[in-house]
Design a protein around this motif. Structure first.
Motif: not given
Ligand code: ARG
Length: 574
Positions: A138-151
């Motif tokens: 859950x934590x890893x997936x949230x970080x993946x999404x956030x960092x991807x959204x930042x580009x």
């Protein structure tokens, strides 16, 4: 224009510092949200030490030197030297228009895109996924999404446990059972029953040991049996990822076995270079700065005295691969706190070997345990780690009860299929939200009743606020293309929150702490609810109706974006 209020005000304050003090004093203006004003800036206290003047005098000087601007409405200086800042409604309105017109809402893409490896989830083949894997996933997936959204470019690495001595007994056990009796349903019990047989039946134990040798020697039939087992587990993990809405794909799997061929050459290389040496028959490395209780250097065991390779050298091969092959500039290990020392040793070794050098870096995204209501490790009645599948289905069941009661209150006929969808979204959302909402390094208490509630700091509350907004927009049918005007204090507050998404996303990017974004979701949902309760929208007079509808749309999109970055589903209706 900067739509981010913190950015906009920071730029002004920075300019004022230069003209008031003749130095930029490496001034991070330390602007942040405030409960006394819209924003506050605390830099005067820090500057005071540097330029040797009273904070109050510095704060006054900064205010006096502020350039003429259309952002700040007024500033007050509070003792000892805080700047309390209120923004102009016109500026908020213009910034809201920019965000509303953009796909990216109030979040800017990074100017320094990185290649980020995120090592997360990593369950073990032929074992159940349990609460420890829940946190990492859950934590890893949230970080993946956030960092991807930042580009950033995200390289998901699912380091599954798919190799090692237990596979001897597992394969042997599967052979005994016959392929027909080893489907996904049996998978859960496989490890346990193989282990029991291994401990009680010496002949089986001997066969298992012989099987490990065959596996390591690359015997084709044994490899085929092993692959079947890994494949079965992988399909099982995939059902859980699908159920949870996790972005991991099959192609992201690079398990322990992936590094197998690299281990012997790596051991030789490190021995030849003198980085590793034989100690008590085992090949060990001694990264600097790690000691045991007696003060002796701590060993990272690369090759056991029997010639076998283990977890440590596999992680060394992995970090090298990630840096050299995947060209990672940032590596995140989303792994429980108990592995802190192991990972620190691996990272130190990578640095000493010259594989890991700035600006590239590796960070341990550590997390604490999940506790039961009794404050002890969460266990099933049988005294085992709670299975992830059971946690999910229990949460969905409870969410259905809550959702049904809520639908009953509304007095409308219940659409059973829709109710099931809502229950699933709320149940899964509740699990993720609760996991992400506390400071990750701390333990947290798994309290389903509280988690699935629609009140308080919960997924359900945020999802409900979003669904309400969507419902208003459906009823409005048409959305007039008018600017967002800000007249009421609740509108002011709501827009300010909406425009703050970018700053929060950057905070998470830097600190790797998703709870900051969870708090944001909760305050945003609360700000929308306050607006919804205080301001008529559909029934407002035509002049304000359009503006409020646009604000509702922007709030709904922002809430959906923020929850989505956490991996929390956002139903259209509830
Ligand atoms: N499979 C391991 C476990 O369940 C976690 C692997 C973590 N990642 C790593 N690169 N060591 O404990």
């Amino acid at each position: 224009m900067h739509v981010d209020p913190i950015d906009a005000v920071s730029a002004l304050v920075r300019a004022a510092v230069v003209s008031a003090l003749g130095t930029d004093c490496d001034a991070d203006p330390q602007v942040r949200r405030s409960d006394r004003a819209d924003l506050q800036a605390d830099l005067a206290m820090r500057l005071a030490r540097k330029v040797k003047r009273a904070p109050r005098a510095i704060a006054d000087a900064i205010v006096a030197a502020l350039p003429v601007n259309d952002v700040i409405d007024r500033i007050e200086v509070a003792n000892p030297g805080f700047l309390n800042i209120w923004l102009r409604a016109e500026w908020l309105s213009a910034a809201a228009a920019v965000a509303n017109a953009s796909e990216r809402l109030a979040v800017e893409t990074t100017t320094a895109p990185e290649r980020v490896v995120i090592d997360y989830s990593h369950p073990n083949v032929a074992k159940e996924m349990h609460v420890g894997h829940l946190r990492s996933t859950v934590i890893g997936d949230a970080l993946a999404r956030v960092l991807a959204w930042r580009g950033h470019t995200i390289l998901r690495q699912n380091h599954i446990g798919d190799w090692g001595t237990p596979f001897g007994m597992l394969i042997e056990h599967v052979i005994d059972l016959g392929a027909a009796h080893t489907g996904i349903a049996e998978l859960a019990k496989l490890y346990k029953s193989a282990r029991e047989k291994f401990d009680s039946d010496p002949a089986f134990a001997n066969r298992s040991r012989a099987r490990v040798v065959l596996l390591q020697a690359g015997d084709p039939q044994t490899l085929q049996d092993w692959r079947a087992l890994v494949d079965l587990s992988t399909r099982y993990f995939e059902t859980i990822y699908a159920e949870l809405g996790v972005t991991l794909q099959r192609a992201d799997i690079a398990g322990e076995s992936f590094y197998n061929d690299q281990l012997a050459p790596l051991a030789h290389e490190l021995e030849a270079s003198g980085y590793a040496r034989i100690s008590d028959g085992a090949l060990c490395a001694f990264p600097a700065g790690f000691q045991n209780r007696e003060g002796a250097p701590l060993a990272l065991m690369l090759r056991k005295s029997d010639g076998g390779f283990g977890y440590a050298i596999t992680d060394l091969a992995a970090i090298r691969y990630r840096l050299a092959q995947l060209r990672a500039t940032r590596i995140l290990y989303v792994v429980g706190a108990p592995q802190t020392q192991h990972l620190a040793m691996v990272v130190t070794a990578a640095r000493e070997l010259g594989w890991l050098a700035p600006p590239a870096r590796a960070e341990h995204v550590a997390f604490g345990s999940v506790l039961g209501k009794d404050g002890r490790m969460l266990m099933s009645r049988a005294g085992e780690a709670v299975r992830l599948v059971d946690m999910i289905s229990e949460a969905v069941t409870r969410a259905e009860i809550v959702a049904r009661a809520k639908a009953g209150e509304a007095g409308e006929p219940i659409d059973e299929a829709a109710l099931k969808d809502i229950a699933h979204a709320v149940g899964v959302g509740a699990i993720k939200y609760a996991d992400l909402s506390s400071d990750r390094v701390k333990d947290y208490i798994f309290d389903l009743d509280r988690m699935v509630s629609f009140d308080g700091n919960t997924a359900g509350y945020c999802q409900y606020a979003h669904a309400r907004a969507r419902s208003v927009l459906r009823k409005a049918i048409e959305l007039p293309d008018v600017p967002i005007a800000i007249d009421e204090p609740v509108e002011h507050e709501l827009v300010l929150h909406i425009l703050g998404l970018g700053a929060v996303v950057r905070d998470v990017e830097r600190t790797l702490e998703p709870h900051r974004l969870v708090s944001y979701c909760y305050t945003l949902a609360s700000a929308f609810t306050a607006f919804y309760d205080a301001c008529p929208i559909l029934k407002a007079e035509p002049a304000v109706r359009g503006s409020r509808l646009q604000l509702t749309r922007l709030a709904a999109r922002t809430l959906a974006c923020a929850l989505g970055l956490l991996g929390i589903p956002v139903p259209e209706r509830m």
